[in-house]
Design a protein around this motif. Sequence first.
Motif, PDB file in Angstrom:
ATOM      1  N   SER B 297       0.743  -1.385   0.149  1.00  0.00           N
ATOM      2  CA  SER B 297      -0.069   0.002  -0.036  1.00  0.00           C
ATOM      3  C   SER B 297       0.776   1.340   0.018  1.00  0.00           C
ATOM      4  CB  SER B 297      -0.648  -0.056   1.077  1.00  0.00           C
ATOM      5  OG  SER B 297      -1.923  -0.903   1.250  1.00  0.00           O
ATOM      6  N   PHE B 298       0.196   2.383  -0.807  1.00  0.00           N
ATOM      7  CA  PHE B 298       0.920   3.522  -0.805  1.00  0.00           C
ATOM      8  C   PHE B 298      -0.089   4.473  -0.185  1.00  0.00           C
ATOM      9  CE2 PHE B 298       3.325   1.152  -3.906  1.00  0.00           C
ATOM     10  CZ  PHE B 298       4.581   1.455  -3.519  1.00  0.00           C
ATOM     11  N   PRO B 299      -0.364   4.633   1.014  1.00  0.00           N
ATOM     12  CA  PRO B 299      -1.336   5.296   1.649  1.00  0.00           C
ATOM     13  C   PRO B 299      -1.661   6.611   1.224  1.00  0.00           C
ATOM     14  CG  PRO B 299      -0.144   4.046   3.455  1.00  0.00           C
ATOM     15  CD  PRO B 299       0.808   4.000   2.136  1.00  0.00           C
ATOM     16  N   GLU B 300      -0.544   7.358   0.946  1.00  0.00           N
ATOM     17  CA  GLU B 300      -0.631   8.559   0.504  1.00  0.00           C
ATOM     18  C   GLU B 300      -1.279   8.848  -0.921  1.00  0.00           C
ATOM     19  OE1 GLU B 300      -0.757  11.075   2.858  1.00  0.00           O
ATOM     20  OE2 GLU B 300      -0.309   9.609   4.300  1.00  0.00           O
ATOM     21  N   MET B 301      -1.193   7.752  -1.656  1.00  0.00           N
ATOM     22  CA  MET B 301      -1.651   7.751  -3.264  1.00  0.00           C
ATOM     23  C   MET B 301      -2.788   7.096  -3.493  1.00  0.00           C
ATOM     24  SD  MET B 301       2.089   7.179  -4.481  1.00  0.00           S
ATOM     25  CE  MET B 301       1.750   7.152  -6.204  1.00  0.00           C
ATOM     26  N   GLU B 341      -8.415   1.530   6.602  1.00  0.00           N
ATOM     27  CA  GLU B 341      -9.118   1.794   5.650  1.00  0.00           C
ATOM     28  C   GLU B 341      -8.234   2.413   4.528  1.00  0.00           C
ATOM     29  OE1 GLU B 341     -12.922   2.574   3.771  1.00  0.00           O
ATOM     30  OE2 GLU B 341     -12.611   1.961   5.603  1.00  0.00           O
ATOM     31  N   LYS B 342      -7.001   3.174   5.170  1.00  0.00           N
ATOM     32  CA  LYS B 342      -6.226   3.928   4.047  1.00  0.00           C
ATOM     33  C   LYS B 342      -5.408   2.998   3.519  1.00  0.00           C
ATOM     34  CE  LYS B 342      -4.226   8.323   4.787  1.00  0.00           C
ATOM     35  NZ  LYS B 342      -3.371   9.318   5.443  1.00  0.00           N
ATOM     36  N   ARG B 343      -4.989   1.807   4.370  1.00  0.00           N
ATOM     37  CA  ARG B 343      -4.017   0.921   3.609  1.00  0.00           C
ATOM     38  C   ARG B 343      -5.034   0.144   2.429  1.00  0.00           C
ATOM     39  NH1 ARG B 343      -0.294  -2.007   7.906  1.00  0.00           N
ATOM     40  NH2 ARG B 343       0.106  -3.394   6.506  1.00  0.00           N
ATOM     41  N   ALA B 344      -6.142  -0.010   2.900  1.00  0.00           N
ATOM     42  CA  ALA B 344      -7.068  -0.999   1.908  1.00  0.00           C
ATOM     43  C   ALA B 344      -7.491  -0.194   0.698  1.00  0.00           C
ATOM     44  CB  ALA B 344      -8.484  -1.200   2.680  1.00  0.00           C
ATOM     45  N   ALA B 345      -7.442   1.177   0.858  1.00  0.00           N
ATOM     46  CA  ALA B 345      -7.920   2.014  -0.310  1.00  0.00           C
ATOM     47  C   ALA B 345      -6.815   1.962  -1.384  1.00  0.00           C
ATOM     48  CB  ALA B 345      -8.546   3.443   0.359  1.00  0.00           C
ATOM     49  N   SER B 346      -5.533   2.054  -0.693  1.00  0.00           N
ATOM     50  CA  SER B 346      -4.216   2.450  -1.717  1.00  0.00           C
ATOM     51  C   SER B 346      -3.403   1.424  -1.777  1.00  0.00           C
ATOM     52  CB  SER B 346      -3.433   3.452  -0.861  1.00  0.00           C
ATOM     53  OG  SER B 346      -3.092   2.858   0.560  1.00  0.00           O
ATOM     54  N   ALA B 347      -3.782  -0.033  -1.998  1.00  0.00           N
ATOM     55  CA  ALA B 347      -3.113  -1.186  -2.238  1.00  0.00           C
ATOM     56  C   ALA B 347      -2.882  -1.609  -3.448  1.00  0.00           C
ATOM     57  CB  ALA B 347      -3.762  -2.528  -1.622  1.00  0.00           C
ATOM     58  N   ILE B 348      -1.714  -1.911  -4.076  1.00  0.00           N
ATOM     59  CA  ILE B 348      -1.487  -2.750  -5.225  1.00  0.00           C
ATOM     60  C   ILE B 348      -0.878  -4.016  -5.172  1.00  0.00           C
ATOM     61  CG2 ILE B 348      -1.012  -0.244  -6.650  1.00  0.00           C
ATOM     62  CD1 ILE B 348       1.920  -1.287  -6.746  1.00  0.00           C
ATOM     63  N   ARG B 349      -1.050  -4.750  -6.159  1.00  0.00           N
ATOM     64  CA  ARG B 349      -0.740  -6.126  -6.112  1.00  0.00           C
ATOM     65  C   ARG B 349       0.386  -6.529  -7.498  1.00  0.00           C
ATOM     66  NH1 ARG B 349      -5.208 -10.812  -7.403  1.00  0.00           N
ATOM     67  NH2 ARG B 349      -4.919  -9.657  -9.239  1.00  0.00           N
ATOM     68  N   ILE B 350       1.361  -7.055  -6.788  1.00  0.00           N
ATOM     69  CA  ILE B 350       2.389  -7.474  -7.957  1.00  0.00           C
ATOM     70  C   ILE B 350       2.322  -8.845  -7.872  1.00  0.00           C
ATOM     71  CG2 ILE B 350       4.909  -7.295  -8.472  1.00  0.00           C
ATOM     72  CD1 ILE B 350       4.663  -4.843  -6.305  1.00  0.00           C
ATOM     73  N   SER B 351       1.964  -9.708  -9.013  1.00  0.00           N
ATOM     74  CA  SER B 351       2.224 -11.053  -8.937  1.00  0.00           C
ATOM     75  C   SER B 351       2.955 -11.679  -9.978  1.00  0.00           C
ATOM     76  CB  SER B 351       0.604 -11.534  -8.977  1.00  0.00           C
ATOM     77  OG  SER B 351      -0.249 -10.968  -9.974  1.00  0.00           O
ATOM     78  N   PHE B 352       3.758 -12.607  -9.659  1.00  0.00           N
ATOM     79  CA  PHE B 352       4.723 -13.435 -10.690  1.00  0.00           C
ATOM     80  C   PHE B 352       4.075 -14.390 -11.208  1.00  0.00           C
ATOM     81  CE2 PHE B 352       8.221 -12.385  -7.031  1.00  0.00           C
ATOM     82  CZ  PHE B 352       8.185 -10.870  -7.229  1.00  0.00           C
ATOM     83  N   SER B 353       4.869 -14.854 -12.301  1.00  0.00           N
ATOM     84  CA  SER B 353       4.692 -16.248 -12.732  1.00  0.00           C
ATOM     85  C   SER B 353       5.996 -17.033 -12.867  1.00  0.00           C
ATOM     86  CB  SER B 353       4.326 -16.189 -14.150  1.00  0.00           C
ATOM     87  OG  SER B 353       5.216 -15.897 -15.322  1.00  0.00           O
ATOM     88  N   PHE B 354       6.218 -18.010 -13.294  1.00  0.00           N
ATOM     89  CA  PHE B 354       7.264 -18.855 -13.349  1.00  0.00           C
ATOM     90  C   PHE B 354       8.399 -18.172 -14.263  1.00  0.00           C
ATOM     91  CE2 PHE B 354       4.686 -22.411 -12.141  1.00  0.00           C
ATOM     92  CZ  PHE B 354       5.096 -22.625 -10.833  1.00  0.00           C
ATOM     93  N   ASP B 355       7.748 -17.287 -15.160  1.00  0.00           N
ATOM     94  CA  ASP B 355       8.772 -16.862 -16.240  1.00  0.00           C
ATOM     95  C   ASP B 355       9.294 -15.240 -15.644  1.00  0.00           C
ATOM     96  OD1 ASP B 355       8.083 -19.062 -17.808  1.00  0.00           O
ATOM     97  OD2 ASP B 355       6.421 -18.088 -18.606  1.00  0.00           O
ATOM     98  N   THR B 356       8.591 -15.083 -14.579  1.00  0.00           N
ATOM     99  CA  THR B 356       9.011 -13.652 -14.036  1.00  0.00           C
ATOM    100  C   THR B 356      10.705 -13.477 -13.692  1.00  0.00           C
ATOM    101  OG1 THR B 356       7.039 -13.065 -13.048  1.00  0.00           O
ATOM    102  CG2 THR B 356       8.752 -11.816 -12.088  1.00  0.00           C
TER     103      THR B 356
END
Lengths: 402, 383
Positions: B297-301, B341-356
């Motif tokens: 999370s980037f709570p300020e963004m 709430e703040k962290r919940a509203a500012s989360a991004i998810r980075i997800s890998f595969s075997f090819d990452t």
Amino acid sequence: MRYDHILVRYGELALKGKNRTEFENKLKRNIQYAIQDFPTAKVKKTYGRMMIELNNENPEKVMEPLKHVFGLSSFSLAMKSPNEIEQIKETALQAFLQHDGKKRTFKVNARRAFKPFPISSQEANQIIGGHILSNTEDVTVDVHHPDIEVNVEIREQGTYVTCGRVEGSGGLPVGTAGKVMLMLSGGIDSPVAGYLAMKRGAELEAVHFHSPPYTNERARKKVEDLTEMLTTFGGPVTLHVVPFTELQKAIHANIHSNYAMTIMRRMMLRITEQIAENRNIKALANGESLGQVASQTLESMHTINEVTNLPILRPLVTMDKQEVIEISEKIGTYPISILPYEDCCTIFLPTNSVTKPRRDKASRFEEAFEFQSYVEEAVANTETITFGRGQQKTNQDMDDLL
Amino acid sequence: MVYLDNSATTKPWTEVLDTFYKAASSYYGNPSSLHHPGLEAETLMQKARESLASLLHTKPEELVYTSGGTESNNLAIKGIAMKHRDRGQHLVTSTVEHPSVKEAFLELESFGFDVTYVPVDARGRIDPEEVENAVREDTTLVSIIHVNNEIGTIQPIEEIGRRLARYPKLYFHTDHVQGAAHVPLDLSQSFVDLCTISGHKFHGLKGTGALYTKQGVYLSSLFHGGTQEQAARAGTENVPGIVAMSKALRMSREKQSDDKGRLSSLKEYLMERLQKIDGAIVNTPIYGSAPHIINVSFPEMKPEVLVQELTRHSIHVSTKSACSSKLQEPSAVIKAAGLGEKRAASAIRISFSFDTTQEEIDRLLAVLNSNVPEMQKVMGEKK
């Protein structure tokens, strides 16, 4: 320390005197066949039993196929220990702890087959039992009805500890009774008959009558799948698929409809006998049960049986349909058997078959056409396929996709 | 392009597409047809089923093919609830389920079912004891996600299953969609009665999935018609998709065994560096999480702004789950974990595969490091 052996016991074999070596060899071969997916596991014969060295194979997985091997009375996971009492104690404790299942009460059953070992069986019972008691909680000894028996066998080359046992299928090793030719229709009965013949040590070949286009490709596939299933209980099974259309058409054209079924059965038996003789097989087997349908009355059996001198094994002869269904469910053939594809018996089946055919009448009807040439042609054009591990008709195109 | 949204979907492998193409063009018969092409298609499908079953440690007949994770989850949940509703109308699930589970339960609530939602701790983890405590005499189904799709937390499925095994009248379902490739369950050992997988999450094609239904477990079907899939799921089977899915899972297992923990190290590497970025808070727990999902999370963004900025640099990540990310709502999973709430509203998810690869992660980090401070300043001023 973990379970690294499976101890295999076989009951009836011990009674068989001179044949014993041959029986043991067959059994060993069948066990090897059953566990061939576990290439590092090794089967060894020892003193009236077999030992499978697991060599890091998963014990539970190796035990699974053993349940289907005929000739085994029971088997148990085992741990091996050097003949030294401290190590035996620890091995027995580990075997007890790692045993899966109810174990609130136990007893130790030590057997000192190796007499130079300094501690007697009785003393060993006490020492080992005491060691288990002092290293566990809520566990007590019950010599009469224990949840689990810890067996400790002290032999020259080492001590084996087992806990509990899994019941085997019983019977005799497939192959010890020679070969029989099973008439396999695709219904519920005949695969069960094959299974029971295998249980008494028979190795199988199977014959199936196929009448394209009146019976379709799926009916044949069904029989192939059933044959494949039967290989689970012994070894490879060879299937003979007989082209039966021409002969069925000739019967239809030449024989009065109320005798058509009887004559068809006689023809099937003639063909089967011929194939059996070509393969040097000395008995036939089928799924007949006394009185079940028109072709299985005593009069029918009497009339149909006339055309062959080979013994016909009828393992189901006194069974009720429900008993047969129960076995077929147990061995897994039931769901395939009930697939709704017609076989050659149902397709031309007249509604007015006699239930009490006579030999003399049947013979007279058969004079109406020159059937021998049809029989010979059917035998000559029979297709032979062997099923079993390593024998599957591999379909490389399909396998490549996966 | 750096594609880091593999929890939303993965790129089908070339070999898998080849299989799909060949199966679709050579085995186009309907597996239920009597003729030769029908038999061939059925044989191929059966081989695919056996192959998939051996990878999952199940019996072939225990697999019901579906159109994917959402259908499998709906089939498991509604199918069990409806089939056994005369025996009980109480169901148990968690507060961190995928929308296809959560919404299915909400629907059942509207039919009068009573649902207990088991909470999670700050790592997003469920306490197996609480699951057991939620069980009542009239409970027919417990459904718990295996690997959380937003933050990657692994739930103790085997322990929950072991506890639930003492209640023979209820069924245990797990949504294994995110775990199938990277944290595979051994279905012969995990005390699970029903288990969902989805082909496109492991480099298969969209529109393919399966529901493991343990022998002896009966459910009502969602689709009625033919008797395909033991009548649990009517409809002509997607033969090429099914074959491609088997191939994809087999390749995934091979890659997983070749990978030897590389992805886990890569995850730790990324998490460590994310933590050093000013204003970033990692939501994924370092232990007990899958090797391919990192939530931060980037709570300020506003997270959409960051996703847009990264996309401009050809780096693709997502805000929470793809199935809910179009809604401008904070992450229910992060809220449920009590992270605010703040962290919940500012989360991004980075997800890998075997090819990452490591290089791709370094590119992501470079962009984040150079742009986040500036963006935070701009967005901070706005407030």
